[in-house]
Motif scaffolding. Structure first.
Motif, PDB file in Angstrom:
ATOM      1  N   ILE A   1     -15.655 -57.590  27.690  1.00  0.00           N
ATOM      2  CA  ILE A   1     -15.512 -59.029  27.479  1.00  0.00           C
ATOM      3  C   ILE A   1     -14.090 -59.490  27.789  1.00  0.00           C
ATOM      4  O   ILE A   1     -13.875 -60.364  28.622  1.00  0.00           O
ATOM      5  CB  ILE A   1     -15.898 -59.398  26.028  1.00  0.00           C
ATOM      6  CG1 ILE A   1     -17.359 -59.015  25.772  1.00  0.00           C
ATOM      7  CG2 ILE A   1     -15.685 -60.888  25.765  1.00  0.00           C
ATOM      8  CD1 ILE A   1     -17.790 -59.159  24.334  1.00  0.00           C
ATOM      9  N   CYS A   2     -13.087 -58.888  27.110  1.00  0.00           N
ATOM     10  CA  CYS A   2     -11.706 -59.319  27.326  1.00  0.00           C
ATOM     11  C   CYS A   2     -10.986 -58.485  28.386  1.00  0.00           C
ATOM     12  O   CYS A   2      -9.841 -58.793  28.744  1.00  0.00           O
ATOM     13  CB  CYS A   2     -10.921 -59.296  26.018  1.00  0.00           C
ATOM     14  SG  CYS A   2     -10.682 -57.631  25.320  1.00  0.00           S
ATOM     15  N   LYS A   3     -11.632 -57.391  28.836  1.00  0.00           N
ATOM     16  CA  LYS A   3     -11.087 -56.522  29.898  1.00  0.00           C
ATOM     17  C   LYS A   3      -9.797 -55.810  29.462  1.00  0.00           C
ATOM     18  O   LYS A   3      -8.982 -55.436  30.297  1.00  0.00           O
ATOM     19  CB  LYS A   3     -10.801 -57.328  31.185  1.00  0.00           C
ATOM     20  CG  LYS A   3     -11.937 -58.201  31.649  1.00  0.00           C
ATOM     21  CD  LYS A   3     -13.202 -57.403  31.932  1.00  0.00           C
ATOM     22  CE  LYS A   3     -14.322 -58.307  32.463  1.00  0.00           C
ATOM     23  NZ  LYS A   3     -15.589 -57.564  32.623  1.00  0.00           N
ATOM     24  N   LYS A   4      -9.618 -55.612  28.158  1.00  0.00           N
ATOM     25  CA  LYS A   4      -8.431 -54.933  27.652  1.00  0.00           C
ATOM     26  C   LYS A   4      -8.814 -53.532  27.163  1.00  0.00           C
ATOM     27  O   LYS A   4      -9.946 -53.303  26.712  1.00  0.00           O
ATOM     28  CB  LYS A   4      -7.800 -55.726  26.512  1.00  0.00           C
ATOM     29  CG  LYS A   4      -7.236 -57.075  26.951  1.00  0.00           C
ATOM     30  CD  LYS A   4      -6.113 -56.886  27.956  1.00  0.00           C
ATOM     31  CE  LYS A   4      -5.627 -58.197  28.533  1.00  0.00           C
ATOM     32  NZ  LYS A   4      -4.928 -59.011  27.535  1.00  0.00           N
ATOM     33  N   PRO A   5      -7.859 -52.543  27.277  1.00  0.00           N
ATOM     34  CA  PRO A   5      -8.183 -51.164  26.876  1.00  0.00           C
ATOM     35  C   PRO A   5      -8.446 -51.042  25.373  1.00  0.00           C
ATOM     36  O   PRO A   5      -7.857 -51.740  24.558  1.00  0.00           O
ATOM     37  CB  PRO A   5      -6.921 -50.387  27.278  1.00  0.00           C
ATOM     38  CG  PRO A   5      -5.833 -51.402  27.298  1.00  0.00           C
ATOM     39  CD  PRO A   5      -6.466 -52.679  27.758  1.00  0.00           C
TER      40      PRO A   5
ATOM     41  N   PRO B   1      -7.484 -44.485  19.466  1.00  0.00           N
ATOM     42  CA  PRO B   1      -8.226 -45.753  19.544  1.00  0.00           C
ATOM     43  C   PRO B   1      -7.264 -46.921  19.379  1.00  0.00           C
ATOM     44  O   PRO B   1      -6.254 -46.818  18.664  1.00  0.00           O
ATOM     45  CB  PRO B   1      -9.192 -45.663  18.358  1.00  0.00           C
ATOM     46  CG  PRO B   1      -8.529 -44.747  17.397  1.00  0.00           C
ATOM     47  CD  PRO B   1      -7.761 -43.744  18.224  1.00  0.00           C
ATOM     48  N   MET B   2      -7.530 -48.018  20.019  1.00  0.00           N
ATOM     49  CA  MET B   2      -6.731 -49.228  19.855  1.00  0.00           C
ATOM     50  C   MET B   2      -7.643 -50.450  19.943  1.00  0.00           C
ATOM     51  O   MET B   2      -8.757 -50.368  20.494  1.00  0.00           O
ATOM     52  CB  MET B   2      -5.625 -49.299  20.913  1.00  0.00           C
ATOM     53  CG  MET B   2      -6.107 -49.396  22.349  1.00  0.00           C
ATOM     54  SD  MET B   2      -4.726 -49.411  23.536  1.00  0.00           S
ATOM     55  CE  MET B   2      -3.930 -50.968  23.133  1.00  0.00           C
ATOM     56  N   GLN B   3      -7.184 -51.519  19.389  1.00  0.00           N
ATOM     57  CA  GLN B   3      -7.998 -52.733  19.361  1.00  0.00           C
ATOM     58  C   GLN B   3      -7.787 -53.533  20.637  1.00  0.00           C
ATOM     59  O   GLN B   3      -6.652 -53.755  21.065  1.00  0.00           O
ATOM     60  CB  GLN B   3      -7.649 -53.595  18.142  1.00  0.00           C
ATOM     61  CG  GLN B   3      -8.086 -52.999  16.811  1.00  0.00           C
ATOM     62  CD  GLN B   3      -7.821 -53.951  15.664  1.00  0.00           C
ATOM     63  OE1 GLN B   3      -6.900 -54.744  15.707  1.00  0.00           O
ATOM     64  NE2 GLN B   3      -8.646 -53.871  14.626  1.00  0.00           N
ATOM     65  N   CYS B   4      -8.887 -53.980  21.191  1.00  0.00           N
ATOM     66  CA  CYS B   4      -8.796 -54.908  22.318  1.00  0.00           C
ATOM     67  C   CYS B   4      -8.578 -56.310  21.745  1.00  0.00           C
ATOM     68  O   CYS B   4      -8.571 -56.512  20.531  1.00  0.00           O
ATOM     69  CB  CYS B   4     -10.073 -54.855  23.152  1.00  0.00           C
ATOM     70  SG  CYS B   4     -11.545 -55.459  22.279  1.00  0.00           S
ATOM     71  N   ASP B   5      -8.434 -57.297  22.621  1.00  0.00           N
ATOM     72  CA  ASP B   5      -8.190 -58.669  22.158  1.00  0.00           C
ATOM     73  C   ASP B   5      -9.348 -59.192  21.314  1.00  0.00           C
ATOM     74  O   ASP B   5      -9.133 -59.915  20.338  1.00  0.00           O
ATOM     75  CB  ASP B   5      -7.957 -59.589  23.359  1.00  0.00           C
ATOM     76  CG  ASP B   5      -6.596 -59.336  24.013  1.00  0.00           C
ATOM     77  OD1 ASP B   5      -5.807 -58.552  23.439  1.00  0.00           O
ATOM     78  OD2 ASP B   5      -6.331 -59.921  25.078  1.00  0.00           O
ATOM     79  N   CYS B   6     -10.568 -58.841  21.684  1.00  0.00           N
ATOM     80  CA  CYS B   6     -11.743 -59.309  20.935  1.00  0.00           C
ATOM     81  C   CYS B   6     -11.710 -58.767  19.506  1.00  0.00           C
ATOM     82  O   CYS B   6     -11.938 -59.511  18.544  1.00  0.00           O
ATOM     83  CB  CYS B   6     -13.036 -58.848  21.612  1.00  0.00           C
ATOM     84  SG  CYS B   6     -13.265 -59.471  23.285  1.00  0.00           S
ATOM     85  N   GLU B   7     -11.457 -57.472  19.384  1.00  0.00           N
ATOM     86  CA  GLU B   7     -11.425 -56.852  18.057  1.00  0.00           C
ATOM     87  C   GLU B   7     -10.253 -57.378  17.232  1.00  0.00           C
ATOM     88  O   GLU B   7     -10.379 -57.578  16.020  1.00  0.00           O
ATOM     89  CB  GLU B   7     -11.333 -55.333  18.203  1.00  0.00           C
ATOM     90  CG  GLU B   7     -12.605 -54.701  18.746  1.00  0.00           C
ATOM     91  CD  GLU B   7     -12.433 -53.231  19.050  1.00  0.00           C
ATOM     92  OE1 GLU B   7     -13.409 -52.477  18.896  1.00  0.00           O
ATOM     93  OE2 GLU B   7     -11.313 -52.831  19.444  1.00  0.00           O
TER      94      GLU B   7
END
Length: 294
Positions: free
Chosen positions: A41-45, A56-62
């Motif tokens: 959705i946000c195209k972020k890792p 693990p890391m949070q994307c912009d959506c999370e």
């Protein structure tokens, strides 16, 4: 420490090993460039590498979802705090919980309403300088309603600990409890204390002081010494708070209130309760007449 030791550490592998074996879920994909899982959705890792391990890391959506959840939790806790503060403030006088400036169309002089609103807006300074208020006027002029509006706004805007009690409530409890000092300390703990209907028990016919007066003096004196503001509502005449009295206790009370509150605010006009009752009766009569005509 070498990487072999890290690889053989069960705790390390339990924490990071599962991330390396994780497969893309719904709305995720593997970026062919770096091999990390990305958000569709946000195209972020949603992964990063550090110390030779995938994290693990949070994307912009999370991140947005977490921030919104935290904001909602904060709002919920704020609402809970307000509800608790208001219940504590009004006690059995729960009808005043809904008294707010936004619907303060109660017939009170507009300038007085604006003055009280600005008192709340500048609350930190009012509290620091121990600025108190005295509301005088006949019954039904809106004194208690406006005092309750102040209480609610201070609770909503500052989560302030405020308390509204009638003089009658104070005297009933103060007269029977053994540890009066503890009760006074409880009332002293509030940032603002409203004493409603002052004079209803401490004076007979608004003239002769009763044996209850020293109880009231004790309370006001403690607030005065602690630099804690008061709001007084009273049916006593304005002259009571201005002119000297033959009673020394009265003079001590008035002297402290003069320093704390300066000149009393007069609530004039018609009896608002009587006006509302009249309007209610007129509505009911019209309703009955309309039904009879129909």
């Amino acid at each position: 420490m070498g990487t072999d030791n890290l690889d053989s550490n069960p705790l390390i592998m339990a924490i990071f090993g599962s991330e390396a074996a994780r497969k893309p879920q719904e709305n995720e994909y593997i970026n062919k460039k770096d091999g990390f899982i990305y958000c569709s959705i946000c195209k972020k890792p949603k992964q990063s590498r550090s110390g030779g391990f995938l994290h693990p890391m949070q994307c912009d959506c999370e991140r947005k979802e977490r921030e919104e959840a935290e904001a909602e939790e904060k709002k919920y806790k704020h609402r809970q705090a307000l509800s608790k503060r208001k219940a504590d403030c009004f006690g059995s006088n729960s009808k005043y919980v809904d008294c707010i400036f936004a619907n303060c169309d109660n017939g009170v002089n507009t300038k007085i309403t604006e003055f009280c609103f600005n008192y709340c807006v500048n609350w930190r300074e009012m509290k620091k300088e121990n600025v108190s208020l005295i509301f005088c006027g006949n019954v039904g002029r809106g004194k208690t309603h406006l005092a309750a509006c102040i209480c609610n706004k201070l609770i909503e805007d500052y989560e302030a600990r405020v308390k509204l009690i009638t003089e009658n409530e104070f005297l009933e409890r103060y007269s029977v409890i053994q540890d009066r000092g503890e009760y006074l300390n409880e009332l002293l703990s509030y940032s603002l204390l409203v004493i409603d209907e002052m004079g209803i028990q401490t004076f007979k016919g608004n003239a002769v002081a009763t044996g209850y007066l020293p109880f009231l003096e004790d309370l006001i004196n403690r607030r005065y010494n602690a630099n804690k503001p008061l709001i007084i509502t009273s049916n006593l005449p304005k002259t009571f708070f201005i002119n000297p009295s033959k009673d020394n206790v009265v003079n001590r009370i008035v002297s402290r209130l003069k320093e704390m509150a300066a000149e009393p605010i007069m609530f004039k006009g018609e009896d608002l309760r009587a006006k509302k009752q009249k309007e209610k009766i007129e509505r009911l009569k019209k309703s009955l007449n309309d039904k009879a005509a129909g």
